[in-house]
Design an enzyme around this catalytic site. Structure first.
Site, PDB file in Angstrom:
ATOM      1  N   GLY A   1      -4.477  -4.763  -4.351  1.00  0.00           N
ATOM      2  CA  GLY A   1      -5.628  -3.921  -4.692  1.00  0.00           C
ATOM      3  C   GLY A   1      -5.121  -2.636  -5.292  1.00  0.00           C
ATOM      4  O   GLY A   1      -4.293  -1.969  -4.683  1.00  0.00           O
ATOM      5  N   HIS A   2      -5.539  -2.312  -6.509  1.00  0.00           N
ATOM      6  CA  HIS A   2      -5.153  -1.010  -7.032  1.00  0.00           C
ATOM      7  C   HIS A   2      -6.319  -0.349  -7.742  1.00  0.00           C
ATOM      8  O   HIS A   2      -7.172  -1.002  -8.329  1.00  0.00           O
ATOM      9  CB  HIS A   2      -3.909  -1.069  -7.915  1.00  0.00           C
TER      10      HIS A   2
ATOM     11  N   GLN B   1       2.240  -5.953  -3.028  1.00  0.00           N
ATOM     12  CA  GLN B   1       2.656  -5.995  -1.611  1.00  0.00           C
ATOM     13  C   GLN B   1       3.985  -5.235  -1.409  1.00  0.00           C
ATOM     14  O   GLN B   1       4.265  -4.334  -2.181  1.00  0.00           O
ATOM     15  CB  GLN B   1       2.736  -7.430  -1.095  1.00  0.00           C
TER      16      GLN B   1
ATOM     17  N   ASP C   1       0.810  -1.224   0.000  1.00  0.00           N
ATOM     18  CA  ASP C   1       0.000   0.000   0.000  1.00  0.00           C
ATOM     19  C   ASP C   1       0.846   1.278   0.000  1.00  0.00           C
ATOM     20  O   ASP C   1       0.467   2.275   0.604  1.00  0.00           O
ATOM     21  CB  ASP C   1      -0.964   0.016   1.198  1.00  0.00           C
TER      22      ASP C   1
HETATM   23  P1  IMP Z   1      -2.092 -12.858   2.191  1.00  0.00           P
HETATM   24  O1  IMP Z   1      -1.213 -12.273   1.151  1.00  0.00           O
HETATM   25  O2  IMP Z   1      -3.552 -12.695   1.930  1.00  0.00           O
HETATM   26  O3  IMP Z   1      -1.715 -14.275   2.516  1.00  0.00           O
HETATM   27  O4  IMP Z   1      -1.837 -12.047   3.557  1.00  0.00           O
HETATM   28  C1  IMP Z   1      -0.598 -12.128   4.257  1.00  0.00           C
HETATM   29  C2  IMP Z   1      -0.209 -10.774   4.832  1.00  0.00           C
HETATM   30  O5  IMP Z   1       0.102  -9.870   3.767  1.00  0.00           O
HETATM   31  C3  IMP Z   1      -1.322 -10.102   5.648  1.00  0.00           C
HETATM   32  O6  IMP Z   1      -0.723  -9.411   6.719  1.00  0.00           O
HETATM   33  C4  IMP Z   1      -1.950  -9.128   4.660  1.00  0.00           C
HETATM   34  O7  IMP Z   1      -2.568  -8.044   5.297  1.00  0.00           O
HETATM   35  C5  IMP Z   1      -0.729  -8.694   3.863  1.00  0.00           C
HETATM   36  N1  IMP Z   1      -1.077  -8.270   2.492  1.00  0.00           N
HETATM   37  C6  IMP Z   1      -1.402  -9.054   1.444  1.00  0.00           C
HETATM   38  N2  IMP Z   1      -1.631  -8.320   0.347  1.00  0.00           N
HETATM   39  C7  IMP Z   1      -1.425  -7.030   0.688  1.00  0.00           C
HETATM   40  C8  IMP Z   1      -1.472  -5.798  -0.044  1.00  0.00           C
HETATM   41  O8  IMP Z   1      -1.718  -5.737  -1.251  1.00  0.00           O
HETATM   42  N3  IMP Z   1      -1.187  -4.684   0.683  1.00  0.00           N
HETATM   43  C9  IMP Z   1      -0.856  -4.731   1.998  1.00  0.00           C
HETATM   44  N4  IMP Z   1      -0.798  -5.845   2.709  1.00  0.00           N
HETATM   45  C10 IMP Z   1      -1.059  -6.999   2.068  1.00  0.00           C
END
Ligand code: IMP
Length: 453
Positions: free
Chosen positions: A39-40, A227, A12
């Protein structure tokens, strides 16, 4: 050439805006890891598009590629493509045949495992999209790949091997009732249909070959990391991480392009002027906290910290794009950025959201940490030690609220002096030039210093 965009913090950071800005000069925009956990938001021709899987460049007529390092949920993929088509666009999206497929049982297991882990404070606060369980199956050599969807016999074989194991796990270990998400025939029918559509629309590619050919033809390829560095499976705050490699090395293994090819291009670190985090785990420069995410927090911070956190959260719109959850916020953390710059070898920086901090009397930065009586300038390798780090702050004078659109139009010199001092500090500490400064949410709200393509 390639330009690789990497989140320098916890996700983010506003990568989408930078991809959008520099992507204009790209012919292809490729993602190399992650799936529909990202998410964008792309604003184009007066329309707002929210995407979680399709590379944002596809909205602007670029070829979008999902590399082999991605995990692909075909339901999300086609939903996003169909929505773009309904809005009159014609997105050109190609998917690596080596990419792994997210199946419904991965989502179910993601939810159950998070529940179970929360009893031991090990839950990462995942997005629930099945990301971790899919990568787990990839590494366990029992995954289903995109190429398998186009080959019904192989698809059936793969499902017949893996689904009974998943069902036994869900029923016998976790004691839940399983339904269609764990039924071989149901999964075979629906995923074979996805395969037929992928084949009919000619969407699958050998990603490495496809991208290398485009580069050989002189085209520009932008690699869009999702991420961020501190939630990288190897270089992040394990186990509170995502299950892929957002760092620049991921761009090579996640597309099939050689490190020498990626290394000849630019690697741009995207930095948010403060920190935000969705999920659990330590965060040394955190302001106040968010219940359920900040370890040990139950709304008990001092009033000033709460007020500041709420101000930054609201000004910055710090609520998850995918989940809507309030994000944890904190001051900029330099040990984190030094770690990110070393791991990915940034050639340039884009610093976003300096407008969000405008109007504060002072702005703090965690310059170094104290850990067990020693000063450190980077992040320790274990999360337990990281959780014990105390930041040593540097304080900068605040900068005023100004007409940021005018600043974007006028250029770097128009940025308020104190904000420039802040940016120059970051650039000096990381020994990396600032290429762009984000001063607002829109595509035009960026001060562009360098164009990497
Ligand atoms: P997962 O990727 O859904 O397995 O989540 C694992 C960790 O990565 C969690 O703490 C999520 O909040 C974080 N996370 C996953 N995708 C994003 C993103 O696009 N932005 C920020 N945090 C993310």
């Amino acid at each position: 050439m390639t330009v690789t965009i990497v989140g320098a913090q916890l996700g983010d950071e506003g990568k989408g805006g930078v991809v959008d800005l520099y992507g204009d000069a790209a012919d292809v925009v490729a993602r190399y890891q992650g799936g529909d956990n990202a998410g964008h938001t792309v604003v184009h021709g007066g329309e707002t598009y929210k995407l979680s899987l399709v590379p944002s460049g596809a909205v602007r007529g670029k070829v979008g590629v999902l590399g082999n390092g991605c995990v692909v949920n075909p339901a999300t993929l086609f939903e996003e493509i169909d929505t773009l088509r309904e809005k009159g666009l014609d997105p050109d999206v190609r998917i690596a045949r080596r990419a792994h497929v997210i199946l419904p049982y991965h989502r179910v297991l993601d939810g159950i495992e998070e529940d179970v882990k929360s009893d031991d404070d090990l839950a990462a606060g995942t997005t629930g999209r099945g990301i971790g369980p899919t990568y787990e199956d990839k590494m366990g050599r029992r995954g289903v790949r995109v190429g398998d969807l186009l080959d019904p016999d192989t698809l059936r074989d793969r499902l017949e091997y893996v689904v009974p194991q998943k069902r036994a796990l869900a029923e016998d270990v976790y004691g839940i009732e399983t339904g269609e998400a764990f039924d071989v025939d149901h999964l075979y029918d629906s995923y074979r249909e996805y395969g037929e559509r992928l084949a009919e629309e000619g969407m699958t590619v050998n990603a490495g070959e496809f991208l290398a050919d485009r580069i050989a033809d002189g085209e520009n390829v932008m690699m869009e990391g999702a991420q961020g560095t501190l939630i990288d499976i190897d270089h992040g705050i394990y186990p509170y991480v995502t299950s892929s490699n957002p760092t620049a090395g991921g761009a090579c293994v996640g597309t099939g392009l050689a490190p020498t090819t990626v290394g000849q291009g630019e690697v741009i670190g995207i930095v948010k002027a403060y920190l935000s985090r969705v999920g659990t785990g330590p965060l040394p420069t955190e302001l106040a906290g968010v219940e359920g995410q900040t370890p040990g927090y139950s709304g008990d911070s001092d009033a000033e910290a709460e007020e500041l956190a709420t101000y930054i959260r609201d000004e910055g719109g710090e609520y998850g794009t995918v989940t809507g959850r309030p994000r944890r916020v904190g001051w900029l953390d330099m040990p984190m950025l030094r770690h990110a710059a070393r791991v990915s070898g940034f050639t340039g920086l884009a610093v976003n959201h300096i407008d969000v901090l405008a109007g504060l009397d002072e702005v703090k930065v965690g310059h170094t940490y104290d850990l067990d009586g020693e000063e450190r300038d980077s992040v320790p390798a274990t999360t337990e030690r990281w959780g014990r780090c105390e930041p040593n702050y540097r304080t900068f004078d605040g900068w005023p609220e100004v007409d940021w659109s005018a600043v974007a139009a006028e250029g770097y010199g128009a940025i308020p002096e104190n904000a420039r001092a802040y940016l120059e500090y970051v650039s000096d500490e990381l020994d990396t030039p600032v290429y762009a400064v984000g001063v607002g949410p829109g595509r035009d709200d960026t001060v562009v210093v360098e164009r990497p393509f």
